[in-house]
Design a protein around this motif. Structure first.
Motif, short mmCIF file in Angstrom:
data_model
loop_
_atom_site.label_atom_id
_atom_site.label_comp_id
_atom_site.label_asym_id
_atom_site.label_seq_id
_atom_site.Cartn_x
_atom_site.Cartn_y
_atom_site.Cartn_z
N ALA A 1 0.83 -1.21 0.00
CA ALA A 1 0.00 0.00 0.00
C ALA A 1 0.86 1.25 0.00
CB ALA A 1 -0.94 -0.01 1.20
N ARG A 2 1.90 1.27 0.83
CA ARG A 2 2.79 2.44 0.89
C ARG A 2 3.53 2.64 -0.44
NH1 ARG A 2 3.82 0.71 6.19
NH2 ARG A 2 5.73 -0.36 5.55
N GLY A 3 4.04 1.54 -1.01
CA GLY A 3 4.76 1.63 -2.27
C GLY A 3 3.86 2.12 -3.40
N ALA A 4 2.65 1.61 -3.45
CA ALA A 4 1.71 2.04 -4.49
C ALA A 4 1.36 3.51 -4.33
CB ALA A 4 0.45 1.19 -4.43
N LEU A 5 1.17 3.94 -3.09
CA LEU A 5 0.85 5.35 -2.84
C LEU A 5 2.01 6.25 -3.25
CD1 LEU A 5 -1.38 7.16 -1.79
CD2 LEU A 5 -0.41 6.91 0.51
N ARG A 6 3.24 5.85 -2.94
CA ARG A 6 4.42 6.62 -3.35
C ARG A 6 4.51 6.73 -4.86
NH1 ARG A 6 7.61 3.88 0.59
NH2 ARG A 6 8.24 2.46 -1.05
N ALA A 7 4.06 5.69 -5.56
CA ALA A 7 4.09 5.70 -7.02
C ALA A 7 2.89 6.42 -7.63
CB ALA A 7 4.14 4.26 -7.55
N GLY A 8 2.01 6.93 -6.78
CA GLY A 8 0.84 7.65 -7.27
C GLY A 8 -0.30 6.72 -7.65
N PRO B 1 -2.82 4.84 -5.54
CA PRO B 1 -3.45 4.40 -4.30
C PRO B 1 -4.31 3.15 -4.53
CG PRO B 1 -4.48 6.41 -5.11
CD PRO B 1 -3.29 6.14 -5.99
N LEU B 2 -4.22 2.21 -3.59
CA LEU B 2 -4.94 0.94 -3.71
C LEU B 2 -6.13 0.90 -2.76
CD1 LEU B 2 -1.95 -1.58 -3.61
CD2 LEU B 2 -3.22 -0.82 -5.62
N GLU B 3 -7.18 0.25 -3.20
CA GLU B 3 -8.31 -0.05 -2.33
C GLU B 3 -7.80 -1.02 -1.27
OE1 GLU B 3 -11.67 0.86 -2.77
OE2 GLU B 3 -11.16 2.17 -4.45
N GLY B 4 -8.37 -1.00 -0.10
CA GLY B 4 -7.93 -1.86 1.01
C GLY B 4 -7.94 -3.34 0.70
N ASP B 5 -8.89 -3.78 -0.12
CA ASP B 5 -8.98 -5.21 -0.42
C ASP B 5 -7.94 -5.68 -1.44
OD1 ASP B 5 -10.18 -3.80 -2.50
OD2 ASP B 5 -11.74 -5.29 -2.84
N ARG B 6 -7.16 -4.77 -1.99
CA ARG B 6 -6.16 -5.14 -3.00
C ARG B 6 -4.76 -5.28 -2.44
NH1 ARG B 6 -6.24 -2.22 -8.27
NH2 ARG B 6 -5.18 -4.12 -8.82
N HIS B 7 -4.54 -4.84 -1.20
CA HIS B 7 -3.19 -4.85 -0.61
C HIS B 7 -2.58 -6.24 -0.59
CE1 HIS B 7 -4.16 -0.93 1.80
NE2 HIS B 7 -4.28 -0.78 0.49
N GLU B 8 -3.35 -7.24 -0.14
CA GLU B 8 -2.81 -8.59 -0.05
C GLU B 8 -2.46 -9.16 -1.42
OE1 GLU B 8 -4.40 -11.69 2.37
OE2 GLU B 8 -5.17 -10.22 3.81
N GLY B 9 -3.32 -8.96 -2.40
CA GLY B 9 -3.06 -9.46 -3.75
C GLY B 9 -1.84 -8.82 -4.38
N VAL B 10 -1.69 -7.51 -4.19
CA VAL B 10 -0.54 -6.81 -4.75
C VAL B 10 0.75 -7.28 -4.06
CG1 VAL B 10 0.58 -4.55 -5.00
CG2 VAL B 10 -1.85 -4.82 -5.53
N ALA B 11 0.70 -7.46 -2.75
CA ALA B 11 1.87 -7.95 -2.02
C ALA B 11 2.25 -9.35 -2.49
CB ALA B 11 1.60 -7.93 -0.52
N ALA B 12 1.27 -10.23 -2.67
CA ALA B 12 1.54 -11.59 -3.13
C ALA B 12 2.15 -11.58 -4.53
CB ALA B 12 0.27 -12.42 -3.11
N THR B 13 1.63 -10.72 -5.39
CA THR B 13 2.16 -10.61 -6.75
C THR B 13 3.60 -10.09 -6.73
OG1 THR B 13 -0.05 -10.23 -7.62
CG2 THR B 13 1.80 -9.56 -9.03
#
Length: 68
Positions: free
Chosen positions: A11-18, A20-32
């Motif tokens: 979530a922090r990395g995505a936000l830094r890159a501009g 922002p992720l929905e809360g339900d996407r954090h786990e999927g993005v981290a796994a990927t």
């Protein structure tokens, strides 16, 4: 060895890159991200030796002998 990318870090990395992720996407993005990291780690361990770069390969330019 590095630790796995956590959902909060994703979530922090995505936000830094501009992005922002929905809360339900954090786990999927981290796994990927963790999967991509493991693939890249494996690729870095391969010994390509004298393998020429892909740019030197020319598809269809082989001398083919049609006789059997």
């Amino acid at each position: 060895m590095t630790s796995d990318f956590t959902p909060q870090e994703a979530a922090r990395g995505a936000l830094r890159a501009g992005l922002p992720l929905e809360g339900d996407r954090h786990e999927g993005v981290a796994a990927t991200a963790n999967h991509i990291h493991s693939v890249i780690t494996t690729l870095r361990e391969l010994d390509f030796g004298d393998t020429p770069p892909a740019a030197s390969y020319r598809a269809g330019r082989e001398d083919v002998d049609a006789t059997l």
